[in-house]
Design a protein around this motif. Structure first.
Motif, PDB file in Angstrom:
ATOM      1  N   HIS A  30       0.810  -1.209   0.000  1.00  0.00           N
ATOM      2  CA  HIS A  30       0.000   0.000   0.000  1.00  0.00           C
ATOM      3  C   HIS A  30       0.849   1.267   0.000  1.00  0.00           C
ATOM      4  O   HIS A  30       2.005   1.283   0.427  1.00  0.00           O
ATOM      5  CB  HIS A  30      -0.939   0.014   1.215  1.00  0.00           C
ATOM      6  CG  HIS A  30      -0.246   0.134   2.537  1.00  0.00           C
ATOM      7  ND1 HIS A  30       0.288   1.318   2.999  1.00  0.00           N
ATOM      8  CD2 HIS A  30      -0.003  -0.781   3.516  1.00  0.00           C
ATOM      9  CE1 HIS A  30       0.818   1.136   4.191  1.00  0.00           C
ATOM     10  NE2 HIS A  30       0.674  -0.135   4.533  1.00  0.00           N
ATOM     11  N   GLY A  31       0.246   2.358  -0.481  1.00  0.00           N
ATOM     12  CA  GLY A  31       0.862   3.665  -0.407  1.00  0.00           C
ATOM     13  C   GLY A  31       0.649   4.300   0.957  1.00  0.00           C
ATOM     14  O   GLY A  31       0.081   3.709   1.870  1.00  0.00           O
ATOM     15  N   GLY A  32       1.100   5.557   1.075  1.00  0.00           N
ATOM     16  CA  GLY A  32       0.987   6.276   2.329  1.00  0.00           C
ATOM     17  C   GLY A  32       2.283   6.923   2.751  1.00  0.00           C
ATOM     18  O   GLY A  32       2.487   7.235   3.923  1.00  0.00           O
ATOM     19  N   GLY A  33       3.179   7.143   1.779  1.00  0.00           N
ATOM     20  CA  GLY A  33       4.404   7.871   2.071  1.00  0.00           C
ATOM     21  C   GLY A  33       5.343   7.186   3.024  1.00  0.00           C
ATOM     22  O   GLY A  33       6.190   7.850   3.642  1.00  0.00           O
ATOM     23  N   PHE A  34       5.215   5.879   3.186  1.00  0.00           N
ATOM     24  CA  PHE A  34       6.033   5.089   4.113  1.00  0.00           C
ATOM     25  C   PHE A  34       5.690   5.381   5.579  1.00  0.00           C
ATOM     26  O   PHE A  34       6.272   4.766   6.476  1.00  0.00           O
ATOM     27  CB  PHE A  34       7.543   5.329   3.927  1.00  0.00           C
ATOM     28  CG  PHE A  34       8.025   5.257   2.518  1.00  0.00           C
ATOM     29  CD1 PHE A  34       8.181   4.035   1.875  1.00  0.00           C
ATOM     30  CD2 PHE A  34       8.334   6.418   1.818  1.00  0.00           C
ATOM     31  CE1 PHE A  34       8.627   3.965   0.563  1.00  0.00           C
ATOM     32  CE2 PHE A  34       8.787   6.358   0.510  1.00  0.00           C
ATOM     33  CZ  PHE A  34       8.929   5.139  -0.119  1.00  0.00           C
ATOM     34  N   VAL A  35       4.745   6.304   5.831  1.00  0.00           N
ATOM     35  CA  VAL A  35       4.485   6.777   7.189  1.00  0.00           C
ATOM     36  C   VAL A  35       3.096   6.391   7.683  1.00  0.00           C
ATOM     37  O   VAL A  35       2.921   6.094   8.870  1.00  0.00           O
ATOM     38  CB  VAL A  35       4.651   8.318   7.268  1.00  0.00           C
ATOM     39  CG1 VAL A  35       4.279   8.850   8.653  1.00  0.00           C
ATOM     40  CG2 VAL A  35       6.082   8.718   6.920  1.00  0.00           C
ATOM     41  N   PHE A  67      13.798   3.331   6.646  1.00  0.00           N
ATOM     42  CA  PHE A  67      14.445   2.547   5.604  1.00  0.00           C
ATOM     43  C   PHE A  67      15.600   1.736   6.191  1.00  0.00           C
ATOM     44  O   PHE A  67      16.380   2.270   6.987  1.00  0.00           O
ATOM     45  CB  PHE A  67      14.972   3.495   4.511  1.00  0.00           C
ATOM     46  CG  PHE A  67      15.860   2.847   3.500  1.00  0.00           C
ATOM     47  CD1 PHE A  67      15.329   2.069   2.488  1.00  0.00           C
ATOM     48  CD2 PHE A  67      17.242   2.999   3.567  1.00  0.00           C
ATOM     49  CE1 PHE A  67      16.159   1.467   1.554  1.00  0.00           C
ATOM     50  CE2 PHE A  67      18.073   2.396   2.627  1.00  0.00           C
ATOM     51  CZ  PHE A  67      17.517   1.629   1.627  1.00  0.00           C
ATOM     52  N   PRO A  68      15.709   0.438   5.861  1.00  0.00           N
ATOM     53  CA  PRO A  68      14.984  -0.292   4.818  1.00  0.00           C
ATOM     54  C   PRO A  68      13.885  -1.224   5.352  1.00  0.00           C
ATOM     55  O   PRO A  68      13.584  -2.236   4.703  1.00  0.00           O
ATOM     56  CB  PRO A  68      16.095  -1.117   4.178  1.00  0.00           C
ATOM     57  CG  PRO A  68      16.956  -1.497   5.364  1.00  0.00           C
ATOM     58  CD  PRO A  68      16.921  -0.286   6.294  1.00  0.00           C
ATOM     59  N   HIS A 109      10.987  11.467   7.051  1.00  0.00           N
ATOM     60  CA  HIS A 109      10.641  10.455   8.048  1.00  0.00           C
ATOM     61  C   HIS A 109      11.140   9.064   7.651  1.00  0.00           C
ATOM     62  O   HIS A 109      11.393   8.223   8.521  1.00  0.00           O
ATOM     63  CB  HIS A 109       9.131  10.408   8.270  1.00  0.00           C
ATOM     64  CG  HIS A 109       8.606  11.520   9.124  1.00  0.00           C
ATOM     65  ND1 HIS A 109       8.072  12.664   8.601  1.00  0.00           N
ATOM     66  CD2 HIS A 109       8.566  11.665  10.468  1.00  0.00           C
ATOM     67  CE1 HIS A 109       7.706  13.464   9.586  1.00  0.00           C
ATOM     68  NE2 HIS A 109       8.003  12.889  10.729  1.00  0.00           N
ATOM     69  N   TYR A 110      11.287   8.829   6.348  1.00  0.00           N
ATOM     70  CA  TYR A 110      11.609   7.486   5.882  1.00  0.00           C
ATOM     71  C   TYR A 110      13.103   7.218   5.815  1.00  0.00           C
ATOM     72  O   TYR A 110      13.579   6.153   6.230  1.00  0.00           O
ATOM     73  CB  TYR A 110      10.989   7.263   4.497  1.00  0.00           C
ATOM     74  CG  TYR A 110      11.228   5.886   3.908  1.00  0.00           C
ATOM     75  CD1 TYR A 110      10.881   4.723   4.610  1.00  0.00           C
ATOM     76  CD2 TYR A 110      11.783   5.740   2.639  1.00  0.00           C
ATOM     77  CE1 TYR A 110      11.086   3.462   4.066  1.00  0.00           C
ATOM     78  CE2 TYR A 110      11.988   4.483   2.085  1.00  0.00           C
ATOM     79  CZ  TYR A 110      11.648   3.348   2.798  1.00  0.00           C
ATOM     80  OH  TYR A 110      11.857   2.105   2.258  1.00  0.00           O
TER      81      TYR A 110
END
Length: 307
Positions: free
Chosen positions: A81-86, A121-122, A216-217
């Motif tokens: 899913h998407g969501g900016g990794f957050v 990450f990662p 944030h990622y």
């Protein structure tokens, strides 16, 4: 083409809520808004079965949701899913996964991967690769064909799908039948793509939102790694066939299209489409005909892999 009137109305309604921009929110505050929005999203079609399972992950259990369009062993889609990794989760993308399973006839396995900044990450990329390998190794338990697994995702999830394909190529498999990259993140916010300027404000996802997500990622060193920014990979040769589509009104448009060009130049069988008149995140509009038509396009592309 002008922005779809339906999207114009959606954006106006979003502005009327008066929510602060992401740069003024903590991840917890942003997630609370996303959770509130999830309750109002279209549910998507009923299916033969939808199952919640828990599997071992690289750093503890991972939740999966398995969408079965029919009984028996099926080809599969691993969906990130998407969501900016957050933010976002299995619930936020439930409608997308339901419609993809229904239109394609494939079992869709959605992953509740670890989110940043708690797990930068990662971590998310590690979770995606781990679930891919688990699906291949335990195909009987998933009731899927291990030779027919496609990786897919939208936005940050498109990034993770692309990275999963890269890592499977470079780190011993398993083989992947194809990859679907929906308006994917392929490069860092400072890569210089023109769509960041053209669509910086006013179309939902903003340029400053992307800075917030990336900060944030991944740190600067992480953002320079191809497992965070797959556009930076030295070579895209030998990757599985790809269906890449972007949204016309999207800060991420140019980097997705640049990645599609690089795939083609590397000899990867690639279908590319810029979806006109729509904005970032349009797959969530499962009841809106122009968006729903893209699910038909994905289903047609998946069917072509079988021929």
């Amino acid at each position: 083409m002008p922005l779809d009137p339906y999207v114009v109305d959606l954006l106006a309604k979003a502005r009327s809520l008066g929510r602060p921009p992401l740069r003024r929110l903590t991840p917890a505050e942003a997630r609370a808004f996303v959770d509130a929005d999830t309750a109002a999203k279209p549910r998507g079609p009923d299916l033969f079965a939808v199952e919640a399972v828990e599997v071992p992950g690289p750093a503890g259990p991972l939740r999966l949701r398995i969408y079965r369009p029919a009984a028996g062993v099926r080809p599969a889609v691993l969906y990130l899913h998407g969501g900016g990794f957050v933010f976002c989760d299995l619930d936020s993308h439930d409608g997308i996964c339901r419609l993809l399973a229904a239109r394609s006839g494939r079992t869709v396995v959605a992953v509740d991967y670890r989110l940043a900044p708690e797990h930068p990450f990662p971590a998310a990329a590690d979770d995606g690769l781990a679930v891919l390998r688990l699906m291949a190794e335990r195909a009987d338990a998933f009731a899927i064909d291990p030779a027919r697994i496609v990786v897919a995702g939208d936005s940050a999830g498109g990034n993770l799908a692309a990275v999963t394909a890269l890592r499977a190529r470079d780190e011993g498999g398993p083989p992947i039948e194809g990859q679907i990259l929906a308006y994917p993140v392929t490069a860092s916010y400072d890569a210089g793509f023109e769509s960041y300027r053209i669509f910086a404000e006013g179309f939902g996802l903003t340029a400053s939102d992307m800075v917030w997500f990336w900060d944030h990622y991944a740190d600067a060193r992480g953002r320079a790694h191809p497992h965070a920014a797959p556009f930076l990979a030295t070579s895209l040769a030998g990757l599985p066939p790809a269906f890449v589509f972007t949204a016309e009104y999207d800060v991420l448009r140019d980097e997705g299209e640049a990645y599609a060009r690089r795939l083609l130049e590397a000899g990867v069988l690639t279908r590319f489409e810029r979806v006109r008149a729509l904005h970032h995140g349009f797959l969530h509009l499962v009841d809106h005909p122009p968006a729903a038509a893209v699910f038909d396009a994905m289903a047609d592309w998946l069917a072509g892999l079988e021929r």
